[in-house]
Design an enzyme around this catalytic site. Structure first.
Site, PDB file in Angstrom:
ATOM      1  N   ARG A 270    -131.333 -52.218   3.362  1.00 59.87           N
ATOM      2  CA  ARG A 270    -131.721 -53.119   4.447  1.00 59.87           C
ATOM      3  C   ARG A 270    -133.232 -53.310   4.504  1.00 59.87           C
ATOM      4  NH1 ARG A 270    -127.518 -50.223   8.587  1.00 59.87           N
ATOM      5  NH2 ARG A 270    -125.611 -50.895   7.520  1.00 59.87           N
TER       6      ARG A 270
ATOM      7  N   SER B 160    -131.987 -43.174  10.713  1.00 59.07           N
ATOM      8  CA  SER B 160    -131.539 -42.365  11.841  1.00 59.07           C
ATOM      9  C   SER B 160    -132.306 -41.054  11.791  1.00 59.07           C
ATOM     10  CB  SER B 160    -130.032 -42.099  11.761  1.00 59.07           C
ATOM     11  OG  SER B 160    -129.302 -43.280  11.979  1.00 59.07           O
TER      12      SER B 160
ATOM     13  N   GLU C 282    -130.270 -51.491  10.986  1.00 53.80           N
ATOM     14  CA  GLU C 282    -130.639 -50.068  11.000  1.00 53.80           C
ATOM     15  C   GLU C 282    -131.132 -49.635   9.622  1.00 53.80           C
ATOM     16  OE1 GLU C 282    -128.628 -45.811  10.544  1.00 53.80           O
ATOM     17  OE2 GLU C 282    -127.405 -47.286  11.627  1.00 53.80           O
TER      18      GLU C 282
ATOM     19  N   ARG D  81    -124.153 -53.517   3.923  1.00 48.32           N
ATOM     20  CA  ARG D  81    -123.358 -52.285   3.900  1.00 48.32           C
ATOM     21  C   ARG D  81    -122.807 -52.097   2.493  1.00 48.32           C
ATOM     22  NH1 ARG D  81    -121.710 -49.229   8.082  1.00 48.32           N
ATOM     23  NH2 ARG D  81    -122.258 -50.883   9.548  1.00 48.32           N
TER      24      ARG D  81
ATOM     25  N   ARG E 211    -120.773 -43.846  -0.077  1.00 48.97           N
ATOM     26  CA  ARG E 211    -119.971 -43.855   1.145  1.00 48.97           C
ATOM     27  C   ARG E 211    -118.817 -44.837   0.996  1.00 48.97           C
ATOM     28  NH1 ARG E 211    -124.625 -43.674   5.927  1.00 48.97           N
ATOM     29  NH2 ARG E 211    -125.770 -41.914   5.022  1.00 48.97           N
TER      30      ARG E 211
END
Length: 426
Positions: free
Chosen positions: A394, A355, A352, A280, A265
């Site tokens: 994470r 999802s 996070e 990130r 990403r």
């Protein structure tokens, strides 16, 4: 892609979805409605012209057989004009349809009624918590300091080789990474009933369009322009496309896949303290869980998928919370979405790690993934869901911070020790 019947019958519902999600252009709805009307007018005129052309062709044959040459010539002239009109109407209908299809790709999915309204993280709803935040008798360190102290991750050399956001995992850090991948996959397959899959890391534009990355998230993907391919931002893209343009057996639903892949990403515009260490990255590993379900059972499936994503967090004894995401913090393609966040004691914040989303038939309509159902004559669109089970960076950060000890070592959770081959770091 939304159902065009909703555009025709309830355009205000789509306008409201655009406002609630904060993505898309409400004015596009009137344009698409007009394009749809124009296309249907062209098709109606085309059908009439084709019917008249067929009738004229028969009349020409009758006139020729009965010797009525002058009448036949008039009909031949009309037939020639009809052929020109048919060609023009076909082209006009095709152009209107192309513009309509392109516009429909820019319309976000309609949120489920249960989704809270809002546009900021504060509008998300915390619906569950699990585990207790550990109380330390010393100041816990953030994971980047722990990783440097124990030689687990080399951010600097990774930046030299590829740029920021591409770390090297080294020594026990690399083994921990591999252990987590294997552990997550085994949980998904052995306890969740998923079929394991190894997926391509490069996809074409049709695949990215099918899951909603195009035209919404093109700036977040790495593109191999020479070959017109994209590096996958998540295994969701190739795995959901595996059944593109297929008709599945409804009696065999749900179909469930688990896949580990690196994810790539660009994360353009991400700066500051929230991107330090593993928070990130541009390249990271993730185990993805993907469902293809019966169209009336996808919300039951969503709750099961959520439980599957929570299973490794409970087994690793990591404190976490479950958020029901608000309309504006949910994403372009989702109808309903949960986030799982683990507690990071070294940073004093929630991270996070998963999802879990129901897309209903939004992706399936783009990819034409259908199923045969006993109570329906025509194949129906399936519903697609996916969730991270889990994203590793994470998780690694939370594990290092949660299990750090006062003597400077880092304990390994009991469930993970058979995979790492060691019970502590340091």
């Amino acid at each position: 892609m939304i159902n065009i019947q909703v555009l025709r019958e309830n355009p205000e519902r789509i306008r409201q979805a655009i406002r609630d999600k904060g993505t898309g252009d409400p004015e596009l709805i009137d344009q698409l409605t007009e394009l749809d009307r124009r296309r249907r007018d062209h098709l109606a005129a085309l059908q009439q012209a084709q019917a008249r052309s067929n009738a004229v062709s028969k009349d020409i044959g009758i006139c020729m057989q009965s010797g009525r040459a002058d009448e036949a010539k008039t009909l031949i002239d009309e037939s020639s004009q009809l052929k020109t009109s048919i060609r023009e109407l076909q082209e006009a209908a095709a152009k209107a349809n192309e513009r309509l299809e392109r516009g429909l790709l820019e319309i976000p999915n309609i949120p489920h009624p249960d989704v809270p309204l809002g546009h900021t993280p504060e509008d998300n709803k915390i619906i569950a918590r699990h585990g207790e935040q550990r109380m330390f008798d010393f100041d816990p360190l953030p994971h980047w300091e722990l990783a440097e102290r124990h030689g687990l991750i080399d951010f600097e050399r990774g930046a030299n080789v590829s740029g920021a956001g591409f770390p090297f995992y080294t020594g026990k850090g690399a083994r921990l990474q591999r252990a987590l991948i294997n552990y997550f996959l085994d949980l998904a397959v052995d306890e969740g009933g998923y079929q394991e899959m190894q997926a391509p890391l490069l996809v074409n534009a049709d695949s990215a369009r099918g899951t909603g990355q195009l035209p919404d998230k093109e700036d977040l993907m790495y593109e191999v322009s020479r070959d017109e391919l994209y590096l996958i931002p998540t295994a969701e893209v190739p795995v959901t496309n595996v059944h593109r343009a297929e008709i599945l057996d409804g009696n065999r639903l749900p179909v469930k896949y688990a896949a580990w892949t690196p994810c790539f990403r660009r994360e353009a515009g991400s700066y500051g303290k929230d991107v330090r260490g593993l928070n990130r990255l541009h390249q990271f590993d993730k185990v993805e869980l993907v469902w293809f379900t019966h169209p009336t059972r996808s919300y039951e499936a969503l709750e099961t998928l959520r439980s599957d994503a929570e299973r490794p967090l409970k087994a690793l004894v990591l404190p976490y919370r479950v958020l029901l995401m608000c309309t504006g913090d949910m994403g372009f393609a989702q109808a309903k979405k949960y986030d799982l966040e683990v507690w990071s004691p070294g940073q004093g914040r929630w991270l996070e790690v998963s999802s879990i989303s129901n897309f209903e038939d939004f992706q399936a309509r783009r990819m034409q993934i259908r199923c045969r159902l006993e109570d329906r004559k025509k194949p129906a669109l399936v519903h697609t869901l996916n969730g991270s089970g889990l994203a590793l960076p994470r998780i690694v950060a939370a594990l290092l911070e949660q299990y750090q000890q006062s003597d400077g070592t880092i304990a390994i959770p009991d469930a993970l020790q058979p995979y790492t081959g060691f019970d502590r770091i340091g």
